[in-house]
Design a protein around this motif. Sequence first.
Motif: not given
Length: 905
Positions: A885-900
């Motif tokens: 079995s496998q445990i995977i810890v992932k660091n995802r993309l952090g906070a962001y904001g967009l004005l469009g």
Amino acid sequence: MKKFIIALSFLSISLFSNILTAQEICKISGIVVDSLNIGLYNVSITVYDTDGKGNGFTYTDKSGHFNLQLQCNQKGNIHIEALGFKSQVIPVDAKQMSEQVKFVLSDREGQIDEVIVKARVPIKMKGDTIEFDAVSFQTGNEENLEDVLKKLPGIKIDNGKVYYEGKEIKNFTVEGREIFGGNMKLVNKNLPSGAISKVQIDKKFKKNPFANSLQQDDDFSLNIVLKEDKKSLVFGNVSAGTNFKEHSDLQGKAFYFNPKVDVTVIGDSNTYGKEVFTREDMIGFMGGISTLKKEGGQYSLRSNLQPFNLGDIRDASAARTNLGAIHIGYAPNNKLYVNGFALYTGSSLDYTTVVDRLFSDFSFRQYKQELQKQHSALAQARVDYFPTARSEMRYKAIFNIIDNKIEQSIDNSSFSNSAITNLGLQIANTNRNFINFSHNLSYLKKIGKSDNFGIYITHNYQKDTPKYAIESSNPIFNDAFNNQNEENGMYKIRQDQATSINTVQVYSEYNNLITNTFNLKVKLGANFSAQDFTNNIYSNGNLLLENQQKADAKLSYKEYYANLNLTKSFANLKFDLGGSLSRFDETNIIVNQQNSKLEKVAFLPHLTLKYEWNIAKTLTFDYKKTFSYPEIKELSNAYQMRDTYLLFVGNPYLNRELNHNLKLAYRYSKYTSFFNFYSEFSFNVTKNSIQTISLFNVDSQVDSNVNTHKNAYSYLLKFNMDKRINKYWTIKLECNFSINEFYTQTNSLESNSTTLYLNKNNIAGNNLVGINTFKIKKRLEVGLGLGYTNNEYKVSNEAMQLFLKNNFETWSYFVDASFIVTEKFLFKAHYSYDKQTNNKKYLNEYNDLSFSIRYKLFRQTYLELVAANLMDNKLVSNTFDSNYSQIIVKNRLGAYGLLGIKYKF
């Protein structure tokens, strides 16, 4: 916990049943006949109240009879509709209507007319087709087709794929035309919601237009009808957004449909992990075994396409993706339709992960930094030609190419007997080029009054050339590749691999309708596959030539089959019995090694029983027997590097495996009260199962495949249910339970032995998702969801007196809200919370918060502010392999904001 979930599920069913039966009921029965007084089958009978809301629905049986239950205070109209007949609309008063009624339908002349109803009707039945009025289900917060489909009863969206009553819809058109090769995700994510008028689902669709329900299994198809003001005009939108730093978003979409020409153009570029057409979608166009089976043939050779090891873009810590696509279709007349499309995707993704592999008597940890780059191009052309009303020809060709590069920096550690061994730093690079060309030709012809004949030819060519290189501070796979030389403090191993495959499939099919209730189908076919495989391994640039360090193999596979199928209809029961007499011939030639050959003549039976009360309620039982033959890489006994810690060695003596599969499915829908229920149970047993044997060292793992004398078993139980309680409240419930039991062989690292022991593996999983959606005054829509997932992995070994159990549990809570503040102002928000445990001990918590604000500046121009990933960016997941079995810890993309800004046209 399992008992709790099952009890909750049955409680929900009981609740829905009570809701449906709480009113005083009047029963009405009768018959629908044609002008010759012959009963008509599958006529839809729908009751609408004075406001146009559906309150009753049924179908006629084989003899034209029907039974209908209405609330006794029901007043409105009965709509009677059947293909080929003029529709009738008859006023109804449930209390005054006779219990025995008779309706006579007259033949339709010319074009099919629409029944005109003043009030908007959310759902209409047109013969075998269910038609949803898209506007009736929209609240104004929808952006694209997918947002609309999610709100329709009985429909589920999963990763862009559309399911109806638990079954995936694979036949998809817009205005009756296929777009982008029928890829639903591309259209779902891009077709504007404001252009959609109707959504039609045909429950009796057949690829063979000349076949009836006895001659070909019914399938689902989905067609989108556009609003009249969108036809013969260009429509779509363009948008651009930025946070004035590292993130940007550019999109453009344009659509044009008229009776002769349809054009679609899509462009997308962003840096925040949005992927309209995934790399997995691109792989879906590669052809191979899935295409051969999709085209209707029988193919028993296992797939040899090595996984691309593509990460999920949602797990990337940094991302940039680009997409460009164009589709053109042309129909000069009703005899010819030509279409084609071209598509390009490119991506650059960064991943930061920590991986723990938990084995029976030790564990293995990797700290990994990874960069993935991929460029893909795809082109398809299709011609449909109908020379007469009784024949058709279709030709389709697909070409695609994938260039994939992966760079990894890995720090490895091993844990055994409470000791920690640092295995050093490794750098791994993958360069892979994949080419695929697939084309198929079919010819269908109607013979006599109700027979038909078809011939199908498919050719597929694939070439895969992955190059894999590892640099390490320690010797790499030292037991397999000895005498390695150090260079600048690093050891280097490189693998150059090449696989080419040429496969041809030919089969013909003849349907003979002996009587109106009895059909005989004969299918004759053959498959031919020629495969070449080479694998060279280099140490510091020097080719390794010792035993098992070089592969040069050729495989020839031939499969001939004759299939006889008898289909008989008894009133509401359809009985489908048949089988294939098949001959298999597989020859594997390995240079300077012993060759292998597998030959077999076998009978492969199949059985289907389908009981259909009406088109809205069916019970189906399926059984089939199949063989799976090993592919060329599984038969080559040279080393193949598959990861920095994993070597694979083929087995020239590997044999076929035998599969028995049973499935029981039940579907029920009550369209007028927006209730849908689907359940399925499947069981599979595999004899002579191809499973893994693994030999572990402190720093590596060597795998091979063998045929086990123990059977492998799998069980799956699932059901989906949705009910619109009223126009303000909708409930959806989805449950899945699965068990897999199989056997592997491993050594004991703890005793430092190479002796292999038999392991019994059990993997059990269950998943429950419940969603309540509330709508308030067509302005506020709130979705409240609860999810529960439990995965358990067990391995037992009596000889080693070993028992290992790993349990992963996740509770998920989520809220989706949209609020139309004014006609110009729309607010959307999403929040989710996951709590994860491992063997009842705390593992991780994950919070996800995002929101958007859209403001209409003028006409069709909108200003939008988006903020996402505002809380946590560390996600923990778990997977299971045949030995760990496998445990995977992932660091995802952090906070962001967009004005469009977005402009719709």
